[in-house]
Design a protein around this motif. Sequence first.
Motif, PDB file in Angstrom:
ATOM      1  N   ARG A  68       0.847  -1.186   0.000  1.00 32.15           N
ATOM      2  CA  ARG A  68       0.000   0.000   0.000  1.00 32.15           C
ATOM      3  C   ARG A  68       0.881   1.234   0.000  1.00 32.15           C
ATOM      4  N   ARG A  69       0.458   2.244  -0.746  1.00 33.04           N
ATOM      5  CA  ARG A  69       1.285   3.437  -0.902  1.00 33.04           C
ATOM      6  C   ARG A  69       0.634   4.624  -0.217  1.00 33.04           C
ATOM      7  N   TRP A  70       1.462   5.371   0.531  1.00 35.23           N
ATOM      8  CA  TRP A  70       1.051   6.644   1.094  1.00 35.23           C
ATOM      9  C   TRP A  70       1.813   7.751   0.365  1.00 35.23           C
ATOM     10  N   LYS A  71       1.143   8.874   0.205  1.00 31.39           N
ATOM     11  CA  LYS A  71       1.754  10.017  -0.458  1.00 31.39           C
ATOM     12  C   LYS A  71       1.674  11.235   0.454  1.00 31.39           C
ATOM     13  N   PHE A  72       2.805  11.971   0.507  1.00 29.16           N
ATOM     14  CA  PHE A  72       2.887  13.158   1.352  1.00 29.16           C
ATOM     15  C   PHE A  72       3.382  14.327   0.507  1.00 29.16           C
ATOM     16  N   PHE A  73       2.767  15.504   0.713  1.00 26.96           N
ATOM     17  CA  PHE A  73       3.055  16.676  -0.103  1.00 26.96           C
ATOM     18  C   PHE A  73       3.292  17.884   0.800  1.00 26.96           C
ATOM     19  N   ASP A  74       3.995  18.861   0.242  1.00 29.57           N
ATOM     20  CA  ASP A  74       4.168  20.156   0.883  1.00 29.57           C
ATOM     21  C   ASP A  74       3.473  21.213   0.020  1.00 29.57           C
ATOM     22  N   THR A  75       3.225  22.375   0.604  1.00 32.83           N
ATOM     23  CA  THR A  75       2.512  23.431  -0.130  1.00 32.83           C
ATOM     24  C   THR A  75       3.397  24.022  -1.222  1.00 32.83           C
ATOM     25  N   THR A  76       2.753  24.558  -2.240  1.00 33.39           N
ATOM     26  CA  THR A  76       3.463  25.196  -3.356  1.00 33.39           C
ATOM     27  C   THR A  76       4.147  26.476  -2.871  1.00 33.39           C
ATOM     28  N   GLN A  77       5.383  26.705  -3.359  1.00 28.65           N
ATOM     29  CA  GLN A  77       6.157  27.872  -2.966  1.00 28.65           C
ATOM     30  C   GLN A  77       6.350  28.811  -4.154  1.00 28.65           C
ATOM     31  N   THR A  78       6.357  30.097  -3.851  1.00 24.58           N
ATOM     32  CA  THR A  78       6.657  31.118  -4.852  1.00 24.58           C
ATOM     33  C   THR A  78       8.092  31.573  -4.650  1.00 24.58           C
ATOM     34  N   ILE A  79       8.933  31.368  -5.656  1.00 29.95           N
ATOM     35  CA  ILE A  79      10.354  31.692  -5.575  1.00 29.95           C
ATOM     36  C   ILE A  79      10.599  33.009  -6.310  1.00 29.95           C
ATOM     37  N   ASN A  80      11.216  33.958  -5.626  1.00 31.51           N
ATOM     38  CA  ASN A  80      11.597  35.235  -6.233  1.00 31.51           C
ATOM     39  C   ASN A  80      13.013  35.110  -6.772  1.00 31.51           C
ATOM     40  N   LEU A  81      13.134  35.097  -8.092  1.00 33.13           N
ATOM     41  CA  LEU A  81      14.441  34.949  -8.732  1.00 33.13           C
ATOM     42  C   LEU A  81      15.076  36.309  -8.955  1.00 33.13           C
ATOM     43  N   LYS A  82      16.388  36.369  -8.632  1.00 29.68           N
ATOM     44  CA  LYS A  82      17.151  37.598  -8.824  1.00 29.68           C
ATOM     45  C   LYS A  82      18.316  37.320  -9.772  1.00 29.68           C
ATOM     46  N   PRO A  83      18.613  38.241 -10.669  1.00 31.14           N
ATOM     47  CA  PRO A  83      19.756  38.039 -11.578  1.00 31.14           C
ATOM     48  C   PRO A  83      21.071  38.228 -10.837  1.00 31.14           C
ATOM     49  N   LEU A  84      22.143  37.705 -11.419  1.00 29.41           N
ATOM     50  CA  LEU A  84      23.473  37.880 -10.853  1.00 29.41           C
ATOM     51  C   LEU A  84      23.946  39.316 -11.076  1.00 29.41           C
ATOM     52  N   PRO A  85      24.918  39.774 -10.286  1.00 28.84           N
ATOM     53  CA  PRO A  85      25.475  41.116 -10.525  1.00 28.84           C
ATOM     54  C   PRO A  85      25.964  41.264 -11.964  1.00 28.84           C
ATOM     55  N   ASN A  86      25.838  42.482 -12.481  1.00 24.27           N
ATOM     56  CA  ASN A  86      26.135  42.715 -13.899  1.00 24.27           C
ATOM     57  C   ASN A  86      27.600  42.485 -14.242  1.00 24.27           C
ATOM     58  N   PHE A  87      28.492  42.672 -13.258  1.00 24.44           N
ATOM     59  CA  PHE A  87      29.915  42.554 -13.579  1.00 24.44           C
ATOM     60  C   PHE A  87      30.391  41.110 -13.665  1.00 24.44           C
ATOM     61  N   LEU A  88      29.545  40.152 -13.303  1.00 24.18           N
ATOM     62  CA  LEU A  88      29.944  38.749 -13.357  1.00 24.18           C
ATOM     63  C   LEU A  88      29.664  38.170 -14.736  1.00 24.18           C
ATOM     64  N   PRO A  89      30.582  37.338 -15.252  1.00 19.76           N
ATOM     65  CA  PRO A  89      30.301  36.665 -16.531  1.00 19.76           C
ATOM     66  C   PRO A  89      29.247  35.585 -16.354  1.00 19.76           C
ATOM     67  N   ALA A  90      28.627  35.213 -17.453  1.00 15.66           N
ATOM     68  CA  ALA A  90      27.555  34.206 -17.403  1.00 15.66           C
ATOM     69  C   ALA A  90      28.083  32.836 -16.990  1.00 15.66           C
ATOM     70  N   SER A  91      29.384  32.582 -17.181  1.00 14.07           N
ATOM     71  CA  SER A  91      29.945  31.265 -16.878  1.00 14.07           C
ATOM     72  C   SER A  91      30.429  31.132 -15.439  1.00 14.07           C
ATOM     73  N   VAL A  92      30.211  32.132 -14.601  1.00 14.33           N
ATOM     74  CA  VAL A  92      30.693  32.055 -13.227  1.00 14.33           C
ATOM     75  C   VAL A  92      29.927  30.956 -12.478  1.00 14.33           C
ATOM     76  N   PRO A  93      30.620  30.108 -11.701  1.00 12.80           N
ATOM     77  CA  PRO A  93      29.906  29.076 -10.941  1.00 12.80           C
ATOM     78  C   PRO A  93      29.118  29.697  -9.792  1.00 12.80           C
ATOM     79  N   VAL A  94      27.864  29.276  -9.646  1.00 16.62           N
ATOM     80  CA  VAL A  94      26.988  29.768  -8.581  1.00 16.62           C
ATOM     81  C   VAL A  94      26.833  28.644  -7.563  1.00 16.62           C
ATOM     82  N   GLY A  95      27.553  28.742  -6.473  1.00 16.46           N
ATOM     83  CA  GLY A  95      27.546  27.700  -5.450  1.00 16.46           C
ATOM     84  C   GLY A  95      28.748  27.886  -4.542  1.00 16.46           C
ATOM     85  N   GLN A  96      29.041  26.895  -3.738  1.00 16.88           N
ATOM     86  CA  GLN A  96      30.170  26.938  -2.818  1.00 16.88           C
ATOM     87  C   GLN A  96      31.303  26.092  -3.386  1.00 16.88           C
ATOM     88  N   LEU A  97      32.481  26.700  -3.504  1.00 21.10           N
ATOM     89  CA  LEU A  97      33.647  26.035  -4.079  1.00 21.10           C
ATOM     90  C   LEU A  97      34.690  25.782  -2.999  1.00 21.10           C
TER      91      LEU A  97
END
Length: 548
Positions: A230-259
């Motif tokens: 028997r299968r049970w299913k569990f869900f969380d509520t839908t989230q609205t994510i506000n996306l922000k662009p990267l600073p203008n001085f950064l190139p598009a190929s810059v890694p976004v994360g922790q290095l």
Amino acid sequence: MVALFNMKGLAVLQFGLIRLGVLFIVINLTLVKSVWAIDVPPPEIDYNKLSQRTIEATVKIRPLEVKLGEPITLVVEGEYLTQSIAVINWSFFTKDFVIDDIEESSDDLRVKFYAFKAGKFNIKAQSAGYIDIPETTIQVNVNPEVTVNWKTPSNQAYSQQQIVWKAEVETQNPAYLVEVEPRNVEKNPDITVHQFEDKTFVAYEMPSIFNAQQVKLDSPVVLVKNTTQRRWKFFDTTQTINLKPLPNFLPASVPVGQLDWQISPMDWFYASGQLHYWNWQLKGHALTKDYLKTAASQLIAQLPPSDKITWLTESIQVEQNADNNGMLSTANIQIPFRMNQPGLVSLPNLILRGFNPNTGKVEQQTWQGQTTLVVPSLVIWLVQWVLLLLLIGLSFILLLALKQAWLNHQLIENVNRANNALEIWQAMLSWKNNQAWQSVESVKNGDTLQTDSIGIWQQWYLQHFSKTESQIEDLQSLVNLLNSALFAQTSKTHEQTTLLETDPLKVAAEAWSKQQSIWPSLQQIWRYGLKLGAMLKGVKGLKGVKRH
């Protein structure tokens, strides 16, 4: 004239007959059409009956009490429901429930939905066309066998950032199968979804944007399959994510994360002309292997070409896994290089830049440049052999020194156990003849245990052991006491002379034995080591003469 008149009359008569024939045909066709219309009348439609059939729609919501993770089903049955279904206000359901599955036809509708959490929830009544959904109360109880705690991602994210939607799942039975899957991925085709085996979270990689925008993101679903399938299913509520662009001085190929960058230091010196390897390791949290490989390539591009050093094609091996915090990619980089000529070679600083979305700042890691010495390969070879010989020699000395320390310990023990002067003298002789460095000479000369006189023994000791003036006086006192005990008595044999603990000979012998150290013996080991080397050289010379 009469003939002409007759011809005109005939023509008029023919024309009249033709008109009369055409009129007759038209009248016949009209009569036939009227006959058909009377024989095949059109069917009559009962619009009242059709309206009555469409209105007949039954609505059921079952069950009214469930455990969290169990489905609730809305069933609508009737005919010609398509237009009515289209105007149902689903927000009455999605406030407290998530719609998981819809099966629809022209005369049937089945909607399966699940509650977000335990509690009592009310679905308001509504009329949608011919469908009347009554007000319904649903009781959702806690599931005693499964507990799900959601770690909802932040509602703020940057372009290209990975956000993690995590579920902490606890089950009463470890045999239950737990899976986490994304859902409604097609609603946001620009978002890349990453799933991981045996992990209870899903990573969402935001698209590359240049202007701020909002994205609605549906939670993943937790699927729990118990031992009865028997299968049970569990869900969380839908989230609205506000996306922000990267600073203008950064190139598009810059890694976004922790290095995290680990680089092995260069050696202080290298052999010219030989192939060497420089090893790096890059770790990227919330970064795909493609982004990490791009970052590695940007680092390698900073290595300058030079006449003194040649950089060969690098090897980059990238693995993409996950830890408890999300995606973890690892790049192992091996850069082969060859030093071309002797001298000093300086390497420049290497800079790794990345955008950390957790702090909203650009982070920079710098490897400080290093200067290394390049020497000819022959010099390296000679130094290595010299070091090897030194290591062998030191090992030999260490072993002999350990043996000498053991002999000194045995000397102290034998003197302490001695009951008469003869036993003390035998302990001193045994200590002399078994010296670690003395055994080297004995092996060379083929000597056996020596039985020197006390005078010869004293000469040997003073020759090989450098002593202070007071120690020389103590030794002379011990020798005098030995001579007196061994040779001055005539009425008793050596074996009959029993020494007390307070006897001057016993006290002097014990004090002398405790003064011995391995360091004088090390001096002798060094001397005999030189002799041994000379002896080996002489043996090689003799072999050369024999060959001639």
